[in-house]
Design a protein around this motif. Structure first.
Motif, mmCIF file in Angstrom:
data_model
loop_
_atom_site.group_PDB
_atom_site.id
_atom_site.type_symbol
_atom_site.label_atom_id
_atom_site.label_comp_id
_atom_site.label_asym_id
_atom_site.label_seq_id
_atom_site.Cartn_x
_atom_site.Cartn_y
_atom_site.Cartn_z
ATOM 1 N N GLU A 29 -7.400 0.935 10.021
ATOM 2 C CA GLU A 29 -8.771 0.672 9.592
ATOM 3 C C GLU A 29 -9.742 1.590 10.328
ATOM 4 O O GLU A 29 -10.662 2.139 9.729
ATOM 5 N N ARG A 88 -5.056 11.655 -0.863
ATOM 6 C CA ARG A 88 -6.510 11.588 -1.077
ATOM 7 C C ARG A 88 -7.264 12.049 0.165
ATOM 8 O O ARG A 88 -8.250 12.771 0.068
ATOM 9 N N LEU A 134 -9.605 5.064 8.876
ATOM 10 C CA LEU A 134 -10.334 5.136 7.606
ATOM 11 C C LEU A 134 -11.841 5.109 7.811
ATOM 12 O O LEU A 134 -12.565 5.866 7.156
ATOM 13 N N LYS A 153 -10.153 5.338 -1.559
ATOM 14 C CA LYS A 153 -9.065 4.435 -1.931
ATOM 15 C C LYS A 153 -8.304 4.996 -3.126
ATOM 16 O O LYS A 153 -8.904 5.415 -4.122
ATOM 17 N N ILE A 181 -16.000 4.503 1.093
ATOM 18 C CA ILE A 181 -14.588 4.117 1.145
ATOM 19 C C ILE A 181 -13.996 3.993 -0.246
ATOM 20 O O ILE A 181 -12.827 4.290 -0.468
ATOM 21 N N ALA A 182 -14.799 3.591 -1.223
ATOM 22 C CA ALA A 182 -14.310 3.454 -2.596
ATOM 23 C C ALA A 182 -13.799 4.783 -3.155
ATOM 24 O O ALA A 182 -12.871 4.808 -3.957
ATOM 25 N N MET A 198 0.849 -1.182 0.000
ATOM 26 C CA MET A 198 0.000 0.000 0.000
ATOM 27 C C MET A 198 0.890 1.239 0.000
ATOM 28 O O MET A 198 1.830 1.340 0.766
ATOM 29 N N TRP A 233 -2.563 7.400 -0.057
ATOM 30 C CA TRP A 233 -3.677 7.496 0.890
ATOM 31 C C TRP A 233 -3.721 8.906 1.465
ATOM 32 O O TRP A 233 -4.776 9.534 1.539
#
Length: 69
Positions: free
Chosen positions: A47, A9, A50, A65, A61-62, A1, A6
Motif C-alpha cells: 500500500e 501498469r 502504491l 489499478k 490510484i484509479a 490480485m 500491477w
C-alpha cells in the motif's frame, strides 16, 4: 490480485512520466530491486509503495489499478 498486471501498469506510467527505474526508486524511497520485482510481477506492491507511486507520478490510484476482466 494479479501481480504482473500491477507491474505492467506501474512500468508503463513510470516510462510515460520519463523516470528510469533508478530515478523512480529514489523518488518513492524503495530499493531498485523492489521496483524491478514489482514491474516483473514477482512482488505485489505494498500500500505504501502504491501511495508513493501515485504521488510521485501525479496520477489518481484509479488510473494505476489494473482493469478487471
Amino acid at each position: 490480485m494479479d501481480k504482473s498486471r500491477w507491474g505492467k501498469r506501474i512500468k508503463a506510467f513510470r516510462k510515460l512520466k520519463g523516470y528510469t527505474q533508478i530515478q523512480f526508486s529514489d523518488a518513492i524511497g524503495v530499493s531498485l530491486s523492489i521496483v524491478g520485482e514489482v514491474e516483473r510481477g514477482q512482488r505485489v506492491p505494498s500500500e505504501a509503495f502504491l501511495e508513493r507511486t501515485v504521488e510521485t507520478l501525479g496520477i489518481p490510484i484509479a488510473e494505476l489499478k489494473p482493469p478487471i476482466d
